[in-house]
Design an enzyme around this catalytic site. Structure first.
Site, mmCIF file in Angstrom:
data_model
loop_
_atom_site.group_PDB
_atom_site.id
_atom_site.type_symbol
_atom_site.label_atom_id
_atom_site.label_comp_id
_atom_site.label_asym_id
_atom_site.label_seq_id
_atom_site.Cartn_x
_atom_site.Cartn_y
_atom_site.Cartn_z
ATOM 1 N N ASP A 1 49.434 44.239 38.898
ATOM 2 C CA ASP A 1 50.042 44.985 40.001
ATOM 3 C C ASP A 1 50.183 46.477 39.717
ATOM 4 O OD1 ASP A 1 50.477 42.795 41.721
ATOM 5 O OD2 ASP A 1 52.139 42.146 40.459
ATOM 6 N N HIS B 1 54.429 40.490 31.511
ATOM 7 C CA HIS B 1 53.852 39.278 32.103
ATOM 8 C C HIS B 1 54.303 38.081 31.305
ATOM 9 C CE1 HIS B 1 50.876 36.469 33.680
ATOM 10 N NE2 HIS B 1 50.801 37.302 34.705
#
Ligand code: ACO
Length: 428
Positions: free
Chosen positions: A364, A307
């Site tokens: 996700d 991320h």
């Protein structure tokens, strides 16, 4: 006296303003730097560039903190419905009973699509990606509701537009699925909650009304809440860039859908499931997948890992993982992909490549397993993300208008040919 930063280039020093946010985040304001010095700053991908001041969502990537309007995501995810969270994100405060009722009624009122808008679905091939349909149809809404082309960031017109968008994104999404499945549309039922209504539009059939179990409704609510906003991510920044030209809200969020579609952003939720399925069926050892992801000659990445902001853990991923266990247990289901996911996570935690680069599961990684458990088809995963992110997009669009944000227009450093003379065709 306010703090200053000093930048020395050659024999000149420039004083730059320093601003500090509510949570002590510090920034050096370089807005005047080019005018005063001729220099621009370079930051491809904007990894270290603030593009706005915002009071909507706070993220601390090192500590794994996410708050909507000050409320920790852990508390909000446990205690609030998606509609309450949408209200909070849009209006800054949690709604009281009366406000929530009015907001819900307004959303219900706008759920149906104009009949001619509905007819557009028959023009799409059945194989159309639902994200393409969603973006196109959101843009098309303004053709049927020209009043939304007026740019309002407050007052009853804005409230109406918000309800219309939050409601129609859900209907369009469900209809895109029905169209692809060759099934008749299920029109919205005003007596159902936001999530139950979506599930009804997706799964009811003429011979069997779909009644969602409370477990499934709760899980879908949680999924949407966890996606409701995430400050200046790729799609939200896209919405802001488009909105900064004073494009209407519908065009701006349609662009946001396109940005979200990519596998490095929202498209990762479906890509994770494809990756886990591949790992499970290929029979190849996990180490091979890890090696591919580590190989710099190979573009392969472990989907659902890494991320831009979170460098310790993604708090949404932890909540999602817990919820996956809970939902599978409550639905008496078993998902073999969960085992593969857990194994993969464990392997990466032992691997110095992933540890050194702070690559952990993001939101996700487990969300696809949750969506599978509640019966959402794979090609709808990113659409679900878009429904969830809608309050964040709208709220950021509104904030940029309120702050009278300048037209977004980054600079570049040109690296092409220097001036040269035109060569006539015959001489080339
Ligand atoms: N698998 C393997 N290596 C990775 C991964 C990954 N998933 N993610 C990052 N890396 C590596 C990079 O290659 C880089 O290595 P290097 O330092 O040797 O060059 C290092 O880790 C740092 O990564 P960056 O590319 O600088 O990270 P960036 O912030 O640009 O990218 C992103 C973040 C796009 C999320 C990236 O981690 C990625 O592609 N992940 C997979 C896709 C994904 O899950 N996306 C969803 C993100 S969450 C969301 O949008 C809702």
């Amino acid at each position: 006296m306010s703090e200053k930063a000093h930048l020395t280039i050659g024999d000149k020093t420039y004083d730059l303003d320093v601003t500090i946010g509510t949570e002590n985040e510090k920034c050096v304001d370089i807005q005047k730097l080019r005018k005063e010095s001729g220099y621009i700053t370079m930051d491809p991908g904007y990894g270290n560039t603030g593009s706005c001041y915002s009071s909507i969502t706070y993220v601390d990537g090192d500590k794994g903190i996410l708050r909507y309007r000050g409320y920790p995501i852990e508390e909000i995810a446990e205690k609030a419905t998606f509609v309450e969270v949408a209200y909070l994100i849009l209006y800054g405060e949690l709604p009281n009973v009366k406000q929530l009722r009015a907001f819900r009624e307004s959303i219900s009122e706008h759920a149906a699509l104009h009949t001619n808008l509905e007819h557009h679905f028959s023009g799409f091939p059945k194989t159309s990606p639902p994200m393409a349909i969603l973006s196109a149809m959101l843009n098309l809404i303004s053709c049927f509701h020209p009043e939304v082309l007026e740019v309002h960031s407050e007052g009853p017109e804005f409230d109406r537009t918000v309800a219309l968008l939050l409601s129609k994104v859900r209907t369009i999404s469900a209809f895109s699925y029905r169209m692809a499945a060759g099934k008749p549309f299920n029109h919205p039922n005003p007596n159902l909650s936001y999530c139950s209504n979506f599930l009804h539009m997706m799964f009811s059939d003429p011979y069997r009304e779909y009644v969602a179990s409370p477990v499934i409704v709760k899980a879908l609510n949680l999924f949407l809440v966890l996606h409701a906003d995430h400050e200046q991510n790729c799609s939200t920044s896209t919405v802001r860039v488009v909105g900064s030209s004073r494009a209407n809200l519908f065009s701006s969020v349609a662009a946001g859908v396109c940005a979200l579609w990519g596998p490095l952003h929202g498209g990762a939720n479906a890509a994770v499931i494809k990756m886990l399925e591949d790992i499970k069926t290929s029979g190849r050892p996990l180490s091979q997948y890890l090696d591919m992801a580590k190989d710099k000659e190979n573009d392969y990445k472990l989907m659902g890992f890494g991320h831009r902001v979170y460098k310790n853990f993604d708090p949404r991923s932890l909540i999602m993982k817990k919820q996956v266990y809970k939902v599978l247990e409550e639905l008496h289901q078993d998902d073999p992909l969960l085992e593969v996911a857990l194994e993969l996570e464990e392997e990466t935690l032992k691997d110095s490549y992933f540890v050194e680069r702070n690559l952990y599961p993001n939101v996700d990684f487990y969300s696809g397993i949750l969506l599978r458990a509640i019966g959402i088809p794979l090609n709808m995963y990113t659409v679900l993300f878009a429904i969830g992110r809608m309050p964040g997009w709208i709220s950021n669009w509104r904030e940029l208008l309120e702050h009278k944000q300048r037209l977004s227009r980054p600079r570049q450093i040109y690296t092409g040919e220097a001036t040269r003379n035109f060569v006539p065709l015959a001489a080339r």
